[in-house]
Scaffold this active site. Structure first.
Site, PDB file in Angstrom:
ATOM      1  N   LYS A  33      26.234  -3.369   0.450  1.00  0.00           N
ATOM      2  CA  LYS A  33      27.695  -3.171   0.389  1.00  0.00           C
ATOM      3  C   LYS A  33      28.183  -2.343   1.570  1.00  0.00           C
ATOM      4  O   LYS A  33      29.336  -1.934   1.611  1.00  0.00           O
ATOM      5  CB  LYS A  33      28.070  -2.471  -0.917  1.00  0.00           C
ATOM      6  CG  LYS A  33      27.644  -3.206  -2.171  1.00  0.00           C
ATOM      7  CD  LYS A  33      28.085  -2.418  -3.403  1.00  0.00           C
ATOM      8  CE  LYS A  33      27.531  -3.038  -4.675  1.00  0.00           C
ATOM      9  NZ  LYS A  33      27.825  -2.177  -5.831  1.00  0.00           N
ATOM     10  N   ARG A  71       0.799  -1.220   0.000  1.00  0.00           N
ATOM     11  CA  ARG A  71       0.000   0.000   0.000  1.00  0.00           C
ATOM     12  C   ARG A  71       0.828   1.266   0.000  1.00  0.00           C
ATOM     13  O   ARG A  71       0.588   2.180  -0.780  1.00  0.00           O
ATOM     14  CB  ARG A  71      -0.893   0.071   1.255  1.00  0.00           C
ATOM     15  CG  ARG A  71      -2.144  -0.709   1.186  1.00  0.00           C
ATOM     16  CD  ARG A  71      -2.466  -1.238   2.566  1.00  0.00           C
ATOM     17  NE  ARG A  71      -1.527  -2.293   2.848  1.00  0.00           N
ATOM     18  CZ  ARG A  71      -1.720  -3.567   2.510  1.00  0.00           C
ATOM     19  NH1 ARG A  71      -2.842  -3.925   1.961  1.00  0.00           N
ATOM     20  NH2 ARG A  71      -0.807  -4.492   2.743  1.00  0.00           N
ATOM     21  N   THR A  72       1.787   1.332   0.921  1.00  0.00           N
ATOM     22  CA  THR A  72       2.482   2.611   1.102  1.00  0.00           C
ATOM     23  C   THR A  72       3.250   2.980  -0.162  1.00  0.00           C
ATOM     24  O   THR A  72       3.154   4.094  -0.662  1.00  0.00           O
ATOM     25  CB  THR A  72       3.420   2.549   2.326  1.00  0.00           C
ATOM     26  OG1 THR A  72       2.647   2.102   3.442  1.00  0.00           O
ATOM     27  CG2 THR A  72       4.026   3.902   2.628  1.00  0.00           C
ATOM     28  N   ARG A  91      11.247   4.145   3.328  1.00  0.00           N
ATOM     29  CA  ARG A  91      10.887   3.200   4.402  1.00  0.00           C
ATOM     30  C   ARG A  91      12.151   2.422   4.748  1.00  0.00           C
ATOM     31  O   ARG A  91      12.835   1.916   3.850  1.00  0.00           O
ATOM     32  CB  ARG A  91       9.796   2.243   3.935  1.00  0.00           C
ATOM     33  CG  ARG A  91       9.645   1.046   4.866  1.00  0.00           C
ATOM     34  CD  ARG A  91       8.444   0.203   4.523  1.00  0.00           C
ATOM     35  NE  ARG A  91       7.211   0.909   4.854  1.00  0.00           N
ATOM     36  CZ  ARG A  91       6.018   0.329   4.856  1.00  0.00           C
ATOM     37  NH1 ARG A  91       5.879  -0.941   4.541  1.00  0.00           N
ATOM     38  NH2 ARG A  91       4.946   1.031   5.165  1.00  0.00           N
TER      39      ARG A  91
END
Ligand code: NCD
Length: 303
Positions: free
Chosen positions: A81, A51-52, A102
């Site tokens: 890395k 959703r986000t 996020r």
């Protein structure tokens, strides 16, 4: 606002302005179809999302902007890395006009904003906050309740790791005479810092052990998923508070049922037809709230 990092940034006035902006975009989409023309927004996701990420990306495209994206940045970006968030932001900001991020670290949004010279939108920071979700949750509540002062809200489930709850209680703290009922097993109860935050602002917080401790006329039930992926102790004993139709039947006709989604077993599918169940409406509202946030912050027009 230059960034959207925490719900602490909002006031009642800025919320009202944001929600009016979201309504205007919903009612007049053509007026906003070029709002992000010539702007590129990066969506940088180090944790799973449906959703986000998609609602942010749909919001960018519907405002006429362009999107660059990494949906699995934890493994598919230079994080693997050993690159720091700060270095990644220093690089990515050279390619775009705003970053939606996020990340699994609680401090990620603050760290990103500390080096960024373009807007950062916190799309979920570990077990900390998820402000844009709480803003769409609040927008959904406001669309159904004429007055927010005086309402009672039961937050249920994983109150320890559930970042959407942490952000939501900060928005509720802007209103008067709010009662918050926290229903969870003791291992997943609300961190003290959030209870203190509420109490310092005059809200009442009640610890509950079963649905019977929540008043039948509670205005909102906000159910959440157990955030198993954040458990530090895999063997932790937990109890879930499942909402099925028999539980919903205990509550008033005007009790709203929200959930940020995704859900597991904590809301039975039979409840989906109950007119009080608003979780799919929330997801749709989210796109308009994110459009309003992007437009307001990037074009410096809002709140
Ligand atoms: C929430 C999240 O990521 O914190 N999901 C969402 O953004 N709607 C809730 C969850 O994952 O349980």
């Amino acid at each position: 606002m230059k960034n959207i990092i925490s719900c602490e940034q909002f006031s009642r006035e800025s919320l009202a302005k944001l929600f009016a902006h979201a309504d205007d975009i919903r009612n007049n989409p053509q007026k906003y179809e070029n709002s992000l023309k010539n702007k590129v927004v990066a969506t940088l996701f180090y944790e799973p999302s449906t959703r986000t990420r998609l609602s942010f990306e749909a919001a960018i495209l519907r405002l006429g902007g362009k999107n660059i994206s990494t949906e699995n940045a934890r493994e598919a970006s230079s994080a693997i890395k050993g690159e720091s968030i700060e270095d990644t932001i220093r690089v990515v900001q050279g390619y775009c006009d705003a970053i939606v991020m996020r990340h699994y670290d609680k401090n990620s949004a603050v760290d990103a904003a500390s080096v960024a010279n373009i807007p950062i939108f916190n799309a979920g920071a570990g077990s900390g906050e998820h402000p844009t979700q709480a803003l769409l949750d609040m927008y959904t509540i406001v669309r159904h309740k004429t007055c927010i002062d005086g309402i009672s809200v039961a937050v249920v489930g994983d109150l320890l790791y559930g970042r959407t709850v942490h952000s939501l209680v900060k928005l509720l703290a802007l209103y008067k005479n709010i009662k918050v009922y926290g229903l969870s097993c003791s291992a997943l109860s609300m961190p003290q810092e959030y209870v203190d935050y509420l109490q310092a602002r005059g809200l009442k917080y009640f610890y509950c052990e079963s649905f019977h401790d929540v008043p039948e006329d509670v205005d909102v039930i906000y159910q959440t998923r157990t955030q198993l992926e954040r458990f530090v102790n895999a063997g932790m004993e937990i109890e879930e508070f499942i909402i099925d139709q028999s539980v919903m039947n205990r509550f008033s006709e005007t009790t709203l049922l929200l959930h940020p989604l995704p859900r597991n077993a904590e809301i039975a599918a039979e409840v989906d037809c109950d007119p009080r169940a608003l979780y799919f409406e929330q997801t749709h509202n989210g796109m308009y709230v994110r459009m309003a946030l992007l437009d307001g912050v990037i074009n410096e027009t809002g709140f």
